[in-house]
Design a protein around this motif. Structure first.
Motif, short mmCIF file in Angstrom:
data_model
loop_
_atom_site.label_atom_id
_atom_site.label_comp_id
_atom_site.label_asym_id
_atom_site.label_seq_id
_atom_site.Cartn_x
_atom_site.Cartn_y
_atom_site.Cartn_z
N UNK A 1 11.02 -8.29 -2.17
CA UNK A 1 9.46 -8.20 -1.60
C UNK A 1 9.00 -9.39 -2.18
N UNK A 2 7.87 -10.18 -1.68
CA UNK A 2 6.94 -10.91 -1.89
C UNK A 2 5.68 -10.30 -2.10
N UNK A 3 5.23 -9.27 -1.59
CA UNK A 3 4.13 -8.69 -1.58
C UNK A 3 4.36 -7.05 -1.30
N UNK B 1 12.83 -6.67 -9.43
CA UNK B 1 12.62 -6.16 -10.69
C UNK B 1 13.39 -4.94 -11.05
N UNK B 2 14.01 -4.17 -10.32
CA UNK B 2 14.71 -2.89 -10.31
C UNK B 2 15.97 -3.25 -10.62
N UNK C 1 8.09 3.62 -5.00
CA UNK C 1 8.86 4.11 -3.97
C UNK C 1 9.09 2.77 -2.97
N UNK C 2 8.03 2.14 -2.36
CA UNK C 2 8.25 0.97 -1.65
C UNK C 2 9.24 -0.09 -2.41
N UNK C 3 8.99 -0.51 -3.60
CA UNK C 3 9.74 -1.56 -4.27
C UNK C 3 11.21 -0.97 -4.34
N UNK D 1 3.86 -4.64 3.64
CA UNK D 1 5.09 -5.23 3.15
C UNK D 1 5.48 -6.78 3.46
N UNK D 2 5.71 -7.54 2.54
CA UNK D 2 5.89 -8.95 2.94
C UNK D 2 7.22 -9.34 2.07
#
Length: 185
Positions: A112-114, A12-13, A100-102, A148-149
């Protein structure tokens, strides 16, 4: 109008918009200056309501209107109508790190899925109540676990984790002392 599916996005970024913003800040560091404003009003007992007023980015004020409610649980003399300030603090840290992670995953092309962060902290009310001057009135530490997945490797996730710890504003804010300049009106 360009559909998000047609854009260069990961998680989504919008990577093109991120690159454009990064380049604008590189060219003029003033574009990277961001200031936030909130106003908190006591609404009775242990309850308060905070209104998000605005954000100023690169010298331009952008009006915003969001309300954040805080209260204490019954056991801490509240009405349990909303999260308490400690829960909101942890939520704010987690929300900032989640961005940050996303984003760090997105710039690496990792879908990422999660992304989950579970945080816990313990404080001693003797400090808050002024019962023992040797007891801090806040946290000594906050423990958290990040999950993170997605299609990344363990090594990539570790690299992302280190990058978030190095760049997250709220990780920085909590991990180091912040000068608080309060005055009584």
């Amino acid at each position: 109008m360009l559909d998000i599916a047609q854009k260069n996005t990961v998680n989504g970024i919008d990577l093109d918009a991120l690159t454009e913003a990064t380049e604008a800040i590189k060219q003029d560091p003033a574009n990277g200056m961001v200031a936030f404003r909130v106003r908190t009003e006591w609404t009775g007992q242990t309850r308060s309501e905070t209104t998000v007023d605005s954000v100023t980015m690169g010298g331009e004020r952008i009006a915003r209107r969001h309300k954040i409610v805080a209260d204490e649980p019954y056991e801490l003399l509240g009405t349990d109508s909303a999260p308490n300030p400690q829960e909101l603090l942890m939520s704010a840290i987690n929300a900032c790190m989640t961005v940050g992670y996303v984003a760090q995953a997105a710039v690496r092309g990792i879908t990422l899925s999660a992304c989950r962060i579970e945080m816990a902290g313990e404080l001693d009310l003797r400090g808050f109540l002024g019962l023992d001057a040797s007891v801090p009135n806040g946290y000594r530490k906050l423990d958290y676990v990040v999950t993170l997945e997605g299609d990344g490797t363990r090594e990539q996730y570790e690299e992302i984790h280190q990058a978030v710890k190095a760049t997250s504003p709220n990780f920085y804010n909590i991990n180091r002392a912040i000068e608080m300049n309060g005055r009584l009106a």
